[in-house]
Enzyme design. Structure first.
Site, PDB file in Angstrom:
ATOM      1  N   ILE A   1      -0.795   6.549   4.129  1.00 48.85           N
ATOM      2  CA  ILE A   1       0.238   6.226   5.130  1.00 48.85           C
ATOM      3  C   ILE A   1       1.548   5.904   4.417  1.00 48.85           C
ATOM      4  CG2 ILE A   1       0.926   4.611   6.960  1.00 48.85           C
ATOM      5  CD1 ILE A   1      -2.076   4.338   7.633  1.00 48.85           C
TER       6      ILE A   1
ATOM      7  N   ARG B   1     -19.207  -4.585   8.915  1.00 49.11           N
ATOM      8  CA  ARG B   1     -17.899  -4.836   9.528  1.00 49.11           C
ATOM      9  C   ARG B   1     -17.420  -6.254   9.195  1.00 49.11           C
ATOM     10  NH1 ARG B   1     -16.845  -6.723  14.541  1.00 49.11           N
ATOM     11  NH2 ARG B   1     -14.748  -6.362  15.330  1.00 49.11           N
TER      12      ARG B   1
ATOM     13  N   GLY C   1       0.834  -1.212   0.000  1.00 52.24           N
ATOM     14  CA  GLY C   1       0.000   0.000   0.000  1.00 52.24           C
ATOM     15  C   GLY C   1       0.858   1.247   0.000  1.00 52.24           C
ATOM     16  N   ALA C   2       2.020   1.155  -0.666  1.00 48.35           N
ATOM     17  CA  ALA C   2       3.020   2.238  -0.570  1.00 48.35           C
ATOM     18  C   ALA C   2       2.576   3.520  -1.252  1.00 48.35           C
ATOM     19  CB  ALA C   2       4.344   1.758  -1.151  1.00 48.35           C
TER      20      ALA C   2
ATOM     21  N   ASP D   1      -1.689   4.332  18.968  1.00 52.06           N
ATOM     22  CA  ASP D   1      -2.512   4.539  20.166  1.00 52.06           C
ATOM     23  C   ASP D   1      -1.617   4.886  21.364  1.00 52.06           C
ATOM     24  OD1 ASP D   1      -4.980   3.511  18.768  1.00 52.06           O
ATOM     25  OD2 ASP D   1      -3.670   1.775  18.639  1.00 52.06           O
TER      26      ASP D   1
ATOM     27  N   HIS E   1      -6.589  -3.071  18.401  1.00 49.90           N
ATOM     28  CA  HIS E   1      -6.540  -1.720  17.834  1.00 49.90           C
ATOM     29  C   HIS E   1      -7.945  -1.379  17.339  1.00 49.90           C
ATOM     30  CE1 HIS E   1      -5.516   1.830  15.597  1.00 49.90           C
ATOM     31  NE2 HIS E   1      -6.016   1.293  14.502  1.00 49.90           N
TER      32      HIS E   1
ATOM     33  N   ASN F   1      -6.202  -2.386   8.689  1.00 51.24           N
ATOM     34  CA  ASN F   1      -7.236  -2.854   9.623  1.00 51.24           C
ATOM     35  C   ASN F   1      -8.137  -3.953   9.070  1.00 51.24           C
ATOM     36  OD1 ASN F   1      -6.818  -1.405  12.028  1.00 51.24           O
ATOM     37  ND2 ASN F   1      -7.418   0.468  10.963  1.00 51.24           N
TER      38      ASN F   1
ATOM     39  N   GLN G   1      -0.809 -12.622   1.475  1.00 52.10           N
ATOM     40  CA  GLN G   1       0.494 -12.021   1.786  1.00 52.10           C
ATOM     41  C   GLN G   1       1.269 -12.877   2.791  1.00 52.10           C
ATOM     42  OE1 GLN G   1      -0.254  -7.861   2.655  1.00 52.10           O
ATOM     43  NE2 GLN G   1      -0.658  -7.426   0.496  1.00 52.10           N
TER      44      GLN G   1
HETATM   45  P1  NAX Z   1      -5.211   4.350   1.644  1.00 44.99           P
HETATM   46  O1  NAX Z   1      -6.532   3.868   1.101  1.00 44.99           O
HETATM   47  O2  NAX Z   1      -4.799   5.757   1.424  1.00 44.99           O
HETATM   48  O3  NAX Z   1      -4.042   3.442   1.058  1.00 44.99           O
HETATM   49  C1  NAX Z   1      -4.115   2.061   1.001  1.00 44.99           C
HETATM   50  C2  NAX Z   1      -3.271   1.599  -0.158  1.00 44.99           C
HETATM   51  O4  NAX Z   1      -3.218   0.192  -0.119  1.00 44.99           O
HETATM   52  C3  NAX Z   1      -3.834   2.003  -1.515  1.00 44.99           C
HETATM   53  O5  NAX Z   1      -2.829   2.662  -2.268  1.00 44.99           O
HETATM   54  C4  NAX Z   1      -4.220   0.670  -2.140  1.00 44.99           C
HETATM   55  O6  NAX Z   1      -4.020   0.658  -3.556  1.00 44.99           O
HETATM   56  C5  NAX Z   1      -3.285  -0.295  -1.427  1.00 44.99           C
HETATM   57  N1  NAX Z   1      -3.715  -1.688  -1.384  1.00 44.99           N
HETATM   58  C6  NAX Z   1      -4.978  -2.175  -1.225  1.00 44.99           C
HETATM   59  N2  NAX Z   1      -4.956  -3.513  -1.269  1.00 44.99           N
HETATM   60  C7  NAX Z   1      -3.668  -3.890  -1.431  1.00 44.99           C
HETATM   61  C8  NAX Z   1      -3.027  -5.137  -1.584  1.00 44.99           C
HETATM   62  N3  NAX Z   1      -3.722  -6.270  -1.575  1.00 44.99           N
HETATM   63  N4  NAX Z   1      -1.691  -5.150  -1.750  1.00 44.99           N
HETATM   64  C9  NAX Z   1      -0.984  -3.999  -1.777  1.00 44.99           C
HETATM   65  N5  NAX Z   1      -1.540  -2.777  -1.676  1.00 44.99           N
HETATM   66  C10 NAX Z   1      -2.870  -2.729  -1.504  1.00 44.99           C
HETATM   67  O7  NAX Z   1      -5.233   3.983   3.187  1.00 44.99           O
HETATM   68  P2  NAX Z   1      -4.285   4.522   4.354  1.00 44.99           P
HETATM   69  O8  NAX Z   1      -4.862   5.769   4.919  1.00 44.99           O
HETATM   70  O9  NAX Z   1      -2.890   4.524   3.881  1.00 44.99           O
HETATM   71  O10 NAX Z   1      -4.537   3.375   5.458  1.00 44.99           O
HETATM   72  C11 NAX Z   1      -4.092   2.056   5.243  1.00 44.99           C
HETATM   73  C12 NAX Z   1      -4.606   1.123   6.322  1.00 44.99           C
HETATM   74  O11 NAX Z   1      -4.113   1.505   7.586  1.00 44.99           O
HETATM   75  C13 NAX Z   1      -6.137   1.102   6.485  1.00 44.99           C
HETATM   76  O12 NAX Z   1      -6.573  -0.237   6.643  1.00 44.99           O
HETATM   77  C14 NAX Z   1      -6.356   1.879   7.764  1.00 44.99           C
HETATM   78  O13 NAX Z   1      -7.580   1.519   8.399  1.00 44.99           O
HETATM   79  C15 NAX Z   1      -5.150   1.433   8.556  1.00 44.99           C
HETATM   80  N6  NAX Z   1      -4.778   2.240   9.723  1.00 44.99           N
HETATM   81  C16 NAX Z   1      -4.246   1.598  10.788  1.00 44.99           C
HETATM   82  C17 NAX Z   1      -3.791   2.264  11.900  1.00 44.99           C
HETATM   83  C18 NAX Z   1      -3.172   1.537  13.054  1.00 44.99           C
HETATM   84  O14 NAX Z   1      -2.863   2.201  14.049  1.00 44.99           O
HETATM   85  N7  NAX Z   1      -2.994   0.213  13.029  1.00 44.99           N
HETATM   86  C19 NAX Z   1      -3.940   3.739  12.020  1.00 44.99           C
HETATM   87  C20 NAX Z   1      -4.103   4.416  10.710  1.00 44.99           C
HETATM   88  C21 NAX Z   1      -4.970   3.681   9.705  1.00 44.99           C
HETATM   89  O15 NAX Z   1      -6.310   3.940  10.003  1.00 44.99           O
END
Ligand code: NAX
Length: 326
Positions: A16, A98, A11-12, A159, A187, A131, A112
């Protein structure tokens, strides 16, 4: 110079990811003596955006960045990798339950996990951010039978850091004055941010704040901080999440401070009575690339019930994805 460490970020090209890759390349994660190779994994639809991220990384001319690999193939993305940071996940779309979100993401993390099992370095360390992070880490580890499940963790450091920030504000101190903060559990909204063992400049925290403040203000604020950010920014936390990834991996690789601990979601070993089949956030210390759950902390009845509630939630998430656990 040391050989480069390989770091895969899934998800680079996402929010995030974009806040994270430049910090790793600049040396924030492993220090200024450690070169890195970034292996950036995306889905086909995001490869164009990822090529832009790659161009910007090149344009930064980071001395520590020895190579960049961009791919939409997990078997290439995880090849030989030392650290796998699993950020990419499916976002919740309108009307999605959910349960559906958990199931959809479970498939990604099962795939993965298998690719990490087959292609990563044998001492790979994995941190799941996407998540539901704890349950995704459980699935990834279960699909990597040749690796030790303790190589798979999930991130609750954001957190933890949020909690440090709020306590520092309240006590009018610096975050560096605060030690022994703990986030227990999942989380999610059931997480239990717990200050009972915290010290402020080496003194008990309750010299400065009341139990009522902790229960009525502090705990709900940390639990809902993600929603508070979304409301203010219209977007979820990205820079702070990326910073927490840097901290999580930095401390796992290089160690935690003396007389302190951090919060990491790890496979339960039964500590504090938690089911061994869930990935649970605990206080941990790290040394020489290994973590250990802090033992022997006293928990009052309220704390025990909060831990149980989070454990129950994790069990219910596990039940939803049971067929993906080989
Ligand atoms: P974004 O939607 O901006 O980015 C996600 C990226 O992942 C996209 O570029 C997408 O193309 C890519 N992606 C999707 N499926 C994939 C796969 N199978 N292989 C490789 N890449 C893939 O989301 P972002 O704001 O960056 O958040 C990413 C994740 O972090 C979400 O699930 C979010 O809920 C989770 N979070 C977790 C947190 C934590 O503390 N554990 C806090 C922040 C965030 O909410």
């Amino acid at each position: 110079m040391k050989p480069a460490v390989k770091v895969t970020i899934t998800g680079a090209a996402g929010h995030i990811g974009y806040a994270l890759v430049f910090r790793i390349a600049s040396g924030a994660m492993f220090g200024q003596e450690q070169p890195v190779i970034l292996r950036l994994l995306e889905i086909p639809q995001s490869m164009s955006a990822l090529s832009g991220v790659r161009m910007e990384l090149e344009d930064c001319a980071f001395p520590l960045l020895h190579d960049i690999v961009t791919t939409d193939d997990p078997t290439i993305g995880f090849r030989g990798t030392n650290y796998a940071i699993l950020v990419g996940a499916k976002p919740r779309s309108k009307g999605m339950e959910r349960k559906d979100l958990i199931t959809e993401n479970a498939k990604i993390f099962a795939t993965q996990g298998r690719a990490i099992n087959d292609f990563a370095a044998r001492d790979v360390r994995v941190v799941v951010v996407g998540n539901p992070a704890n349950t995704n880490a459980l699935i990834a580890a279960a699909n990597a039978p040749d690796l030790d499940r303790n190589q798979f963790t999930a991130m609750t450091r954001l957190d933890h850091n949020r909690a440090l920030g709020q306590l520092a504000n309240k006590t009018n101190t610096l975050v560096s004055d605060i030690s022994r903060m703990t986030i227990w559990g999942n989380h999610s909204l059931t997480q239990y941010p717990h200050i009972n063992h915290c010290q402020v400049n080496g003194q008990p925290v309750f010299d400065q704040v009341s139990h009522d403040w902790a229960i009525d203000h502090f705990i709900p604020r940390i639990q809902r901080r993600g929603a508070e950010i979304i409301e203010a920014r219209g977007l979820s936390s990205a820079a702070s999440a990326a910073d927490a990834v840097v901290d999580h991996v930095h401390d796992w690789a290089l160690g935690t401070k003396d007389d302190d601990w951090v919060s990491m979601s790890v496979h339960s070993d039964g500590s504090y009575g938690i089911d061994e089949g869930v990935v649970f956030s605990y206080p941990v210390t790290c040394k020489d690339g290994q973590y250990e759950i802090v033992q022997g902390l006293e928990l009052d009845d309220l704390s025990v019930s909060r831990l149980k509630a989070s454990e129950d939630e994790l069990r219910s998430e596990r039940a939803i994805i049971a067929e993906l656990l080989p």
